[in-house]
Design a protein around this motif. Structure first.
Motif, PDB file in Angstrom:
ATOM      1  N   UNK A  55     -76.982  35.874  49.868  1.00 41.26           N
ATOM      2  CA  UNK A  55     -76.566  36.581  48.653  1.00 41.26           C
ATOM      3  C   UNK A  55     -76.383  38.073  48.899  1.00 41.26           C
ATOM      4  N   UNK A  56     -77.312  38.686  49.647  1.00 41.20           N
ATOM      5  CA  UNK A  56     -77.250  40.143  49.820  1.00 41.20           C
ATOM      6  C   UNK A  56     -76.101  40.568  50.721  1.00 41.20           C
ATOM      7  N   UNK A  57     -75.789  39.778  51.736  1.00 40.15           N
ATOM      8  CA  UNK A  57     -74.717  40.142  52.669  1.00 40.15           C
ATOM      9  C   UNK A  57     -73.405  39.433  52.351  1.00 40.15           C
ATOM     10  N   UNK A  58     -73.349  38.780  51.194  1.00 42.69           N
ATOM     11  CA  UNK A  58     -72.107  38.184  50.678  1.00 42.69           C
ATOM     12  C   UNK A  58     -71.499  37.173  51.663  1.00 42.69           C
ATOM     13  N   UNK A  59     -72.321  36.246  52.122  1.00 48.76           N
ATOM     14  CA  UNK A  59     -71.829  35.186  52.995  1.00 48.76           C
ATOM     15  C   UNK A  59     -71.132  34.129  52.150  1.00 48.76           C
ATOM     16  N   UNK A  60     -70.121  33.494  52.742  1.00 51.92           N
ATOM     17  CA  UNK A  60     -69.261  32.598  51.976  1.00 51.92           C
ATOM     18  C   UNK A  60     -69.865  31.229  51.735  1.00 51.92           C
ATOM     19  N   UNK A  61     -70.768  30.782  52.625  1.00 53.96           N
ATOM     20  CA  UNK A  61     -71.300  29.425  52.494  1.00 53.96           C
ATOM     21  C   UNK A  61     -72.709  29.365  53.069  1.00 53.96           C
ATOM     22  N   UNK A  62     -73.485  28.346  52.695  1.00 56.19           N
ATOM     23  CA  UNK A  62     -74.823  28.164  53.283  1.00 56.19           C
ATOM     24  C   UNK A  62     -74.781  27.989  54.799  1.00 56.19           C
ATOM     25  N   UNK A  63     -73.659  27.469  55.312  1.00 52.73           N
ATOM     26  CA  UNK A  63     -73.540  27.271  56.755  1.00 52.73           C
ATOM     27  C   UNK A  63     -73.592  28.603  57.495  1.00 52.73           C
ATOM     28  N   UNK A  64     -72.964  29.630  56.953  1.00 56.15           N
ATOM     29  CA  UNK A  64     -73.024  30.948  57.577  1.00 56.15           C
ATOM     30  C   UNK A  64     -74.446  31.481  57.596  1.00 56.15           C
ATOM     31  N   UNK A  65     -75.191  31.219  56.530  1.00 58.19           N
ATOM     32  CA  UNK A  65     -76.584  31.654  56.486  1.00 58.19           C
ATOM     33  C   UNK A  65     -77.419  30.947  57.548  1.00 58.19           C
ATOM     34  N   UNK A  66     -77.169  29.656  57.745  1.00 64.23           N
ATOM     35  CA  UNK A  66     -77.910  28.903  58.771  1.00 64.23           C
ATOM     36  C   UNK A  66     -77.629  29.463  60.159  1.00 64.23           C
ATOM     37  N   UNK A  67     -76.442  30.032  60.364  1.00 67.96           N
ATOM     38  CA  UNK A  67     -76.112  30.620  61.663  1.00 67.96           C
ATOM     39  C   UNK A  67     -77.034  31.780  62.020  1.00 67.96           C
ATOM     40  N   UNK A  68     -77.612  32.445  61.024  1.00 67.49           N
ATOM     41  CA  UNK A  68     -78.583  33.503  61.310  1.00 67.49           C
ATOM     42  C   UNK A  68     -79.778  32.932  62.069  1.00 67.49           C
ATOM     43  N   UNK A  69     -80.158  31.718  61.741  1.00 65.91           N
ATOM     44  CA  UNK A  69     -81.230  31.017  62.461  1.00 65.91           C
ATOM     45  C   UNK A  69     -80.723  30.466  63.784  1.00 65.91           C
ATOM     46  N   UNK A  70     -79.573  29.807  63.762  1.00 62.96           N
ATOM     47  CA  UNK A  70     -79.114  29.034  64.919  1.00 62.96           C
ATOM     48  C   UNK A  70     -78.599  29.887  66.067  1.00 62.96           C
ATOM     49  N   UNK A  71     -77.949  31.003  65.769  1.00 67.39           N
ATOM     50  CA  UNK A  71     -77.383  31.808  66.858  1.00 67.39           C
ATOM     51  C   UNK A  71     -78.469  32.352  67.781  1.00 67.39           C
ATOM     52  N   UNK A  72     -79.605  32.736  67.214  1.00 67.75           N
ATOM     53  CA  UNK A  72     -80.703  33.221  68.049  1.00 67.75           C
ATOM     54  C   UNK A  72     -81.214  32.103  68.946  1.00 67.75           C
ATOM     55  N   UNK A  73     -81.370  30.912  68.382  1.00 71.42           N
ATOM     56  CA  UNK A  73     -81.872  29.780  69.169  1.00 71.42           C
ATOM     57  C   UNK A  73     -80.910  29.465  70.309  1.00 71.42           C
ATOM     58  N   UNK A  74     -79.610  29.548  70.050  1.00 74.51           N
ATOM     59  CA  UNK A  74     -78.610  29.236  71.079  1.00 74.51           C
ATOM     60  C   UNK A  74     -78.739  30.169  72.270  1.00 74.51           C
TER      61      UNK A  74
END
Length: 506
Positions: free
Chosen positions: A91-110
């Motif tokens: 909500x704060x960074x105006x992401x378009x979908x929940x999938x983009x938000x999940x990338x905040x978690x997943x990109x670090x793990x990758x």
């Protein structure tokens, strides 16, 4: 005929008629040995060499292990601390979908799991300590940037780069344990070391939940940066190099400075004179991929390990949703359920820590004091069954919205069994591929990075379509098919596969 005359200095024998030197058999042997010593002098550890990490005091070994363990605790904590905050960040960074938000978690793990491909070769060139300090510093820089990100692009890019630095402790941890501890002592050490990678995510999610409820999500990054800064200072104070090739190379360099010795006469057992640094880096960079391609042992363990690791992050990314939407709890109290994962990991590590070494010693004694990596497989038999049982327990408990203790017990059982499997896998790879332990574990990290990145992306939609009951049933069935054959294959055919491998040294 004159009598032979012996010259004590030259150790030659002269014939009284021809006056020609004749070298005696003993003198000839001495001459050969002298020539051999002149041609090369091998620098290696003596049996009781205090410079050998295996001979260091236990306090010193454990201090260094603790520093590395704190690093591999912080990085998984950093990966999951944002899990309860994804909707707020969206909500704060105006992401378009929940999938983009999940990338905040997943990109670090990758990048955290793929980082060993980059840092692993560097550890073999510059040593464990240099990679640990550099990786932690790199992580600190970009993790701070995450805390000040003004848009989703800045956050995702910085998160991606911080994961690479975070892999520093991950890539050297296995090697440091192999460097410092003999095989008979590694079970308990691995149990302590592995608390970080698997207990960190659950504790991180709990902390993230309360951060979400009481302050801004940016403190998730600022708090972990403060922790890392303290860890860097501690590491600089107590960390010493443990990698034998680097220690011996430094010993050689010191000898060359203090003695007028030709550098071509000195060598270490690990040197390859015809190999340049660039070739060494390329070989080390490609070795994990090569092991993953040609070594059946690595393939078996990497696939199963990666699947369990992906499930762990799938649960982490959907756990908050379960408690907030089905059980209607606020973010802070809901995040406390992540402790079920942490407790499960802790109990699993303790069971493995207490039983692994006694089992190993008993089997070693039974087989004529000959130790084998396969002795680390025993605990995998029950754990490979308990992991899917725990998943089923969790899934159907959540589906029926039973008392909160039911799904927590189920996921705790899964976590404990997964922890045992993680530790047994690590121990087996350390001992089967001793010199190439970093590359073997790096091969495992490649796959687990992909699953840790990918599973959270399809987890929410899977549960929306199938529900928690049938969704976890499908995951549990795959775990049975993949997991149960692994310990059987390793126990029956592991030694045969190792004998046919040019990389296996255990």
């Amino acid at each position: 005929m004159g009598q032979p005359i012996s010259n004590g200095n030259s150790r030659q024998v002269y014939d009284g008629i021809n006056n020609k030197p004749e070298v005696t058999e003993n003198a000839f042997q001495e001459t050969v040995e002298i020539q051999q010593r002149r041609q090369s002098l091998t620098i290696d550890f003596e049996e009781d060499d205090p410079g050998n990490p295996l001979n260091w005091p236990q306090s010193k070994k454990w201090t260094i292990t603790l520093v590395v363990s704190l690093s591999v605790f912080l990085m998984p904590l950093s990966s999951s601390i944002v899990a309860p905050e994804l909707s707020t960040i969206k909500d704060e960074l105006h992401m378009d979908s929940p999938l983009e938000a999940v990338l905040v978690l997943s990109t670090f793990v990758l990048t955290y799991c793929l980082g060993p491909l980059i840092l692993g070769p560097l550890s073999e060139i510059f040593g464990r300590a240099a990679v640990l300090h550099s990786g932690n510093s790199f992580y600190l820089i970009f993790n701070l940037v995450c805390g000040f990100a003004r848009n989703k692009g800045e956050l995702l890019a910085s998160r991606l780069l911080s994961g690479i630095g975070g892999a520093g402790g991950l890539v050297v941890g296995a090697g440091i344990i192999s460097d410092c501890f003999p095989k008979e002592e590694r079970g308990w050490v691995i149990a302590i070391y592995n608390l970080g990678p698997v207990f960190g995510p659950s504790l991180g999610a709990v902390v993230g939940g309360f951060i979400t409820q009481y302050t801004t999500w940016r403190w998730a990054f600022w708090a972990t940066s403060i922790f890392d800064g303290a860890l860097i200072v501690l590491g600089l104070l107590v960390m010493e190099e443990t990698y034998p090739p680097v220690i011996l190379a430094r010993r050689k360099a010191k000898m060359l400075k203090t003695a007028s010795t030709n550098s071509s006469l000195l060598k270490t057992p690990y040197e390859k004179p015809d190999q340049t640094v660039g070739q060494l880096y390329r070989n080390s960079l490609l070795r994990p991929l090569h092991l993953l391609r040609v070594q059946p042992i690595v393939q078996f363990l990497a696939i199963f390990y990666a699947y369990l690791y992906g499930l762990m992050y799938l649960v982490l990314s959907t756990f908050t949703t379960l408690w907030e939407e089905k059980y209607h709890r606020p973010a802070g109290p809901a995040s406390l359920n992540y402790l079920a994962l942490g407790i499960g990991y802790f109990l699993g590590s303790q069971v493995c820590g207490f039983l692994a070494d006694p089992i190993y010693r008993a089997l070693k004694k039974k087989h004529g004091e000959i130790g084998k990596p396969e002795f680390r497989v025993v605990l995998m038999f029950p754990a490979s069954i308990l992991a899917p049982v725990g998943l089923l327990w969790y899934g159907w408990g959540a589906q029926a919205v039973t008392h909160w203790i039911v799904p927590d017990l189920g996921i705790g059982l899964f976590a404990g069994a997964a922890m045992i499997l993680f530790q047994c896998t690590s121990a087996y790879l350390y001992e089967a591929f001793t010199l190439y332990a970093a590359s073997a574990t790096g091969a495992v990290y490649i796959l687990r990075g992909l699953t840790g990145f990918g599973f959270p992306l399809f987890g929410p939609r899977m549960y929306q379509s199938l529900g928690y009951g049938w969704g976890t049933t499908m995951l549990a069935l795959v775990a049975v098919v993949m997991g149960c054959p692994v310990p059987i294959v390793l126990w029956r055919y592991g030694e045969r596969l190792r004998d046919r491998s040019s990389y296996a040294t255990g």
